[in-house]
Design a protein around this motif. Structure first.
Motif, PDB file in Angstrom:
ATOM      1  N   LEU A  82       0.811  -1.214   0.000  1.00 22.42           N
ATOM      2  CA  LEU A  82       0.000   0.000   0.000  1.00 22.42           C
ATOM      3  C   LEU A  82       0.852   1.275   0.000  1.00 22.42           C
ATOM      4  N   GLU A  83       2.027   1.206   0.619  1.00 24.54           N
ATOM      5  CA  GLU A  83       2.889   2.396   0.616  1.00 24.54           C
ATOM      6  C   GLU A  83       3.381   2.691  -0.803  1.00 24.54           C
ATOM      7  N   GLU A  84       3.762   1.623  -1.525  1.00 24.94           N
ATOM      8  CA  GLU A  84       4.173   1.779  -2.933  1.00 24.94           C
ATOM      9  C   GLU A  84       3.002   2.293  -3.765  1.00 24.94           C
ATOM     10  N   TYR A  85       1.841   1.736  -3.480  1.00 31.82           N
ATOM     11  CA  TYR A  85       0.647   2.135  -4.227  1.00 31.82           C
ATOM     12  C   TYR A  85       0.387   3.634  -4.049  1.00 31.82           C
ATOM     13  N   LYS A  86       0.448   4.076  -2.812  1.00 29.42           N
ATOM     14  CA  LYS A  86       0.186   5.501  -2.526  1.00 29.42           C
ATOM     15  C   LYS A  86       1.215   6.393  -3.230  1.00 29.42           C
ATOM     16  N   LYS A  87       2.479   5.928  -3.175  1.00 27.31           N
ATOM     17  CA  LYS A  87       3.535   6.718  -3.808  1.00 27.31           C
ATOM     18  C   LYS A  87       3.255   6.911  -5.306  1.00 27.31           C
ATOM     19  N   ALA A  88       2.767   5.857  -5.918  1.00 25.10           N
ATOM     20  CA  ALA A  88       2.566   5.915  -7.375  1.00 25.10           C
ATOM     21  C   ALA A  88       1.213   6.503  -7.770  1.00 25.10           C
ATOM     22  N   TYR A  89       0.160   6.210  -7.008  1.00 21.92           N
ATOM     23  CA  TYR A  89      -1.195   6.472  -7.518  1.00 21.92           C
ATOM     24  C   TYR A  89      -2.079   7.359  -6.647  1.00 21.92           C
TER      25      TYR A  89
END
Ligand code: CP
Length: 341
Positions: free
Chosen positions: A266-273
């Motif tokens: 989810l942290e990667e997701y937030k960073k990207a999207y």
């Protein structure tokens, strides 16, 4: 032809529900594809008329008619707005939920539908976790059935209220809509496209009015084959590139209840999207922000964006009542030509 309940899990291919011979009942709204351009205009026009009509006069339209809401999944917006819409037209409503009815004891969809019909229901509004369930319910009961969201398949009234919101924001005062009404408009749908019935219904509707639909998200939530989803639909993995070209940003929730083992950082997701205020102001300062709800603040979008001036999220909710008044009226007043087998 017998409809089959199928799951579209892990695919964006159309689920194998026959649409050619359905719906039998002209009042049903099973798929957004059931509406011709003429039907679409009628629904949008009636939504406007009913919304501005005197409430006492409006309450005579369906006075004492009976509408059942049959909900196998939780809902705040869709259930409440359908109920308020039916009541605003004078109809009596009843709610049957899987958590407080004989569905808990194992009663089938067929028997529940036939029971509601025997109790006098003249239309059924169905939310179900299985794609295709509204088709089956219509076949069992022969009543008008309104699809309030079936599994990962469709949510036609959500697409209609999204369209009404987009028109109010980008084409205020537009009369009849046609295949060019949204020419030059790019709508980016970002997030859990794979599991989203909202995305599917919008993908089936918006290109018909000339809009370009861009799908954005990681491969886990947006498989490459979605690039072939239909005319006017494309994929852009780079969120900021998508943002730059969009007049409408439709953000979707990560549907944890449908991920079924899929791991997502989810942290990667937030960073990207994640749609943040900084990104929005820098790349799309005029774009309209939509979200079908429920929103998860701090995940797919920040609280500042959700509450900010570009957000039309609550306008979407309000439009749900007007659109659902129009489709409930249609359900109970459409003429059945008696052609059912
Ligand atoms: N948009 C939508 O379907 O919300 P609910 O699940 O709260 O009805």
């Amino acid at each position: 032809m017998t409809p089959t309940v199928t799951s579209s899990r892990r695919t964006l291919q159309p689920v194998s529900i026959p649409t050619s011979s359905f719906p039998y009942n002209p009042g049903s709204l099973l798929s957004i594809q059931n509406l011709s351009m003429e039907d679409l205009n009628r629904v949008l026009r009636r939504a406007d008329e009913l919304e501005s009509q005197d409430p006492l006069e409006r309450a005579r339209i369906l006075a004492k008619r009976r509408v059942a809401l049959l909900f196998y999944e939780s809902s705040t917006r869709t259930r409440t707005s359908f109920e308020l819409a039916a009541k605003a037209l004078g109809a009596d409503t009843t709610l049957v939920s899987n958590l407080s009815s004989s569905i808990e004891k194992g009663e089938s969809l067929k028997d529940t539908g036939l029971t509601l019909k025997a109790l006098g229901a003249e239309a059924i509004i169905l939310r179900h976790n299985s794609s295709g369930a509204p088709w089956l319910l219509e076949q069992y009961t022969h009543l008008p059935v309104l699809n309030a969201g079936d599994g990962m398949h469709e949510h036609p009234t959500q697409a209609l209220l999204d369209l009404r919101t987009i028109l109010q924001k980008l084409r205020p005062g537009v009369g009849e809509v046609n295949d060019k009404t949204l020419a030059g408009v790019t709508v980016t749908i970002t997030g859990d496209i794979l599991h989203s019935r909202v995305a599917r219904s919008n993908m089936l509707l918006l290109p018909r009015l000339g809009a370009k639909v861009v799908l954005c998200g990681p491969k886990e939530l947006l498989p490459e084959l979605a690039a072939n989803a239909g005319p006017g639909i494309g994929i852009e993995r780079d969120f900021e590139a998508a943002l730059k070209q969009s007049q409408v940003m439709m953000m979707l929730r990560i549907q944890a209840e449908r991920l079924s083992g899929l791991q997502l950082d989810l942290e990667e997701y937030k960073k990207a999207y994640q749609l943040t205020g900084d990104r929005l102001h820098a790349l799309a300062p005029e774009a309209v922000v939509l979200h079908p709800g429920p929103i998860i603040r701090g995940l797919e979008l920040t609280a500042g964006v959700a509450d900010g001036p570009q957000s039309a999220i609550l306008q979407q909710v309000t439009n749900g009542v007007a659109i659902r008044m129009a489709v409930v009226e249609r359900a109970l007043t459409a003429k059945n030509d008696g052609g059912r087998a």
